[in-house]
Design a protein around this motif. Sequence first.
Motif, PDB file in Angstrom:
ATOM      1  N   ASP A  73      -8.818   0.964  -3.087  1.00 27.77           N
ATOM      2  CA  ASP A  73      -7.926   2.116  -3.223  1.00 27.77           C
ATOM      3  C   ASP A  73      -8.695   3.202  -3.982  1.00 27.77           C
ATOM      4  OD1 ASP A  73      -6.025   4.012  -3.983  1.00 27.77           O
ATOM      5  OD2 ASP A  73      -4.428   2.519  -4.149  1.00 27.77           O
TER       6      ASP A  73
ATOM      7  N   ILE B  49      -1.996   2.729 -14.420  1.00 32.49           N
ATOM      8  CA  ILE B  49      -2.362   2.837 -13.002  1.00 32.49           C
ATOM      9  C   ILE B  49      -2.047   1.503 -12.321  1.00 32.49           C
ATOM     10  CG2 ILE B  49      -4.158   3.497 -11.355  1.00 32.49           C
ATOM     11  CD1 ILE B  49      -5.783   4.608 -13.684  1.00 32.49           C
TER      12      ILE B  49
ATOM     13  N   SER C 185      -8.354   7.979 -10.315  1.00 34.01           N
ATOM     14  CA  SER C 185      -7.489   8.119 -11.495  1.00 34.01           C
ATOM     15  C   SER C 185      -8.107   7.445 -12.716  1.00 34.01           C
ATOM     16  CB  SER C 185      -6.106   7.517 -11.214  1.00 34.01           C
ATOM     17  OG  SER C 185      -5.457   8.213 -10.182  1.00 34.01           O
ATOM     18  N   LEU C 186      -8.745   6.296 -12.504  1.00 35.20           N
ATOM     19  CA  LEU C 186      -9.381   5.594 -13.619  1.00 35.20           C
ATOM     20  C   LEU C 186     -10.548   6.410 -14.184  1.00 35.20           C
ATOM     21  CD1 LEU C 186      -9.522   2.975 -15.310  1.00 35.20           C
ATOM     22  CD2 LEU C 186     -11.101   2.066 -13.591  1.00 35.20           C
TER      23      LEU C 186
ATOM     24  N   ASN D  76     -13.712  -3.663  -2.643  1.00 31.81           N
ATOM     25  CA  ASN D  76     -12.874  -4.157  -3.724  1.00 31.81           C
ATOM     26  C   ASN D  76     -12.979  -5.685  -3.786  1.00 31.81           C
ATOM     27  OD1 ASN D  76     -10.843  -3.287  -5.736  1.00 31.81           O
ATOM     28  ND2 ASN D  76      -9.474  -4.639  -4.592  1.00 31.81           N
TER      29      ASN D  76
ATOM     30  N   SER E 232      -7.089  -6.604  -7.272  1.00 32.83           N
ATOM     31  CA  SER E 232      -6.325  -5.493  -7.837  1.00 32.83           C
ATOM     32  C   SER E 232      -5.205  -6.043  -8.705  1.00 32.83           C
ATOM     33  CB  SER E 232      -5.736  -4.622  -6.723  1.00 32.83           C
ATOM     34  OG  SER E 232      -6.761  -4.076  -5.925  1.00 32.83           O
TER      35      SER E 232
ATOM     36  N   THR F 116      -7.288   2.315 -20.517  1.00 33.84           N
ATOM     37  CA  THR F 116      -5.867   2.181 -20.169  1.00 33.84           C
ATOM     38  C   THR F 116      -5.017   1.890 -21.409  1.00 33.84           C
ATOM     39  OG1 THR F 116      -6.241  -0.150 -19.570  1.00 33.84           O
ATOM     40  CG2 THR F 116      -6.301   1.479 -17.793  1.00 33.84           C
TER      41      THR F 116
ATOM     42  N   GLU G 143      -1.545  -1.431  -9.680  1.00 30.79           N
ATOM     43  CA  GLU G 143      -2.359  -1.834  -8.522  1.00 30.79           C
ATOM     44  C   GLU G 143      -3.776  -1.272  -8.616  1.00 30.79           C
ATOM     45  OE1 GLU G 143      -0.024  -2.296  -4.684  1.00 30.79           O
ATOM     46  OE2 GLU G 143       1.167  -0.746  -5.685  1.00 30.79           O
ATOM     47  N   LEU G 144      -4.241  -1.161  -9.831  1.00 33.69           N
ATOM     48  CA  LEU G 144      -5.592  -0.657 -10.077  1.00 33.69           C
ATOM     49  C   LEU G 144      -6.651  -1.632  -9.573  1.00 33.69           C
ATOM     50  CD1 LEU G 144      -7.498   1.389 -11.482  1.00 33.69           C
ATOM     51  CD2 LEU G 144      -7.208   0.060 -13.586  1.00 33.69           C
TER      52      LEU G 144
ATOM     53  N   ASN H 278      -6.870   5.259  -6.735  1.00 31.74           N
ATOM     54  CA  ASN H 278      -6.726   4.612  -8.033  1.00 31.74           C
ATOM     55  C   ASN H 278      -8.037   4.628  -8.815  1.00 31.74           C
ATOM     56  OD1 ASN H 278      -4.059   4.076  -7.997  1.00 31.74           O
ATOM     57  ND2 ASN H 278      -4.224   1.884  -7.577  1.00 31.74           N
TER      58      ASN H 278
ATOM     59  N   TYR I 208      -2.606  -1.908 -17.485  1.00 26.85           N
ATOM     60  CA  TYR I 208      -2.804  -1.382 -16.134  1.00 26.85           C
ATOM     61  C   TYR I 208      -1.476  -0.943 -15.532  1.00 26.85           C
ATOM     62  CZ  TYR I 208      -7.652  -3.133 -15.878  1.00 26.85           C
ATOM     63  OH  TYR I 208      -8.994  -3.353 -16.070  1.00 26.85           O
ATOM     64  N   GLN I 209      -0.450  -1.798 -15.673  1.00 25.32           N
ATOM     65  CA  GLN I 209       0.859  -1.434 -15.122  1.00 25.32           C
ATOM     66  C   GLN I 209       1.423  -0.207 -15.817  1.00 25.32           C
ATOM     67  OE1 GLN I 209       3.379  -4.906 -15.299  1.00 25.32           O
ATOM     68  NE2 GLN I 209       2.891  -5.449 -13.189  1.00 25.32           N
TER      69      GLN I 209
END
Length: 328
Positions: A298, A227, A304-305, A117, A120, A164, A229-230, A301, A223-224
Amino acid sequence: MKKALTAAAFGAAVALALVGCTDSAAGPTTAPSDSDSGEVRTVRVAALPIAETGALWAAMEEGIFAEHGLEIEVVPAQGGAQAIPGLLNGDIEFAIGQPFGPFRAALADLGAPIISNYSSSLGADADKDVNAVVALNSSGIETAADLAGKRVSVNSLGAAGDVTIMKAVQDAGGDPSTIEFVEVAFPDAQAQLEAGTIDAAWVPDPFMSMVANGEGRIVIHPYQETIPELALLTNITTQKLIDEDPELVKAYAEAMAEALDWAQANPDAVRAAIVENMGIPEAAAAGITLPTFTAKLDEANVTSLAELGVEFGVLPEMPDFGKLINLQ
């Protein structure tokens, strides 16, 4: 090497960089990466001309990469997806970008995995975030649902921005299929809003604050909304480089992890680097919302994206995470 660039200059730099990613014949320094031996290798890293790159610029100034036997040449890019061809061509060794470039690379079996990463977005309990959909006050756009039927810019079509936003609009009761997404480079978004060629723009800082502190407003932090803390930006390279030069990849990954931990603990140094490299006033940099800088990915996450990408039709199917992620 640092360069003070205005937002307009960055736009030109992006265009030049993209040309450079396909035409450059220069190769990386071939000396082995070994900080103990004192030898230094120069590697080219594609990065977006946005505030998040302040961590990289500041860590370079701090000498963290040099301590790992690396000299970093930052190559401006518009997004991770646009940097993938440069990686595959060998024009750059690493890229810092959104996960969607590696998603598509994994689906096409191109061998361009995420190795760690970079930054985030902030948590759901924060009252701010590192990017937002912004609109002029005169637009009448105030909520996510108001974006239905509007022209909304993102820096890269079919990536985290539009996905998003569609999810946030859907959750707010709007019809995301009616949004016309337009690809506009971040530095050009404010001018396009003022010209009326777009109705809203998805932008990070400093461009988010430039609009919100001027004649516009923040509509949503997508994002918030979807997801928190993407994984905002990730470090990407090629499987070929991992296989053929594991020492270089290891040195970069270790240096980057140390750089990000240092940047997270030294926000003032990051802001100073943003001022110097982006040519914006100190007062403006002081108001910039910085992300969480961390090399820890993560994976939930990121999953999920990718699922949102499939749901909204920008990905044909889920990528093979065995090809997508190769943590170093």
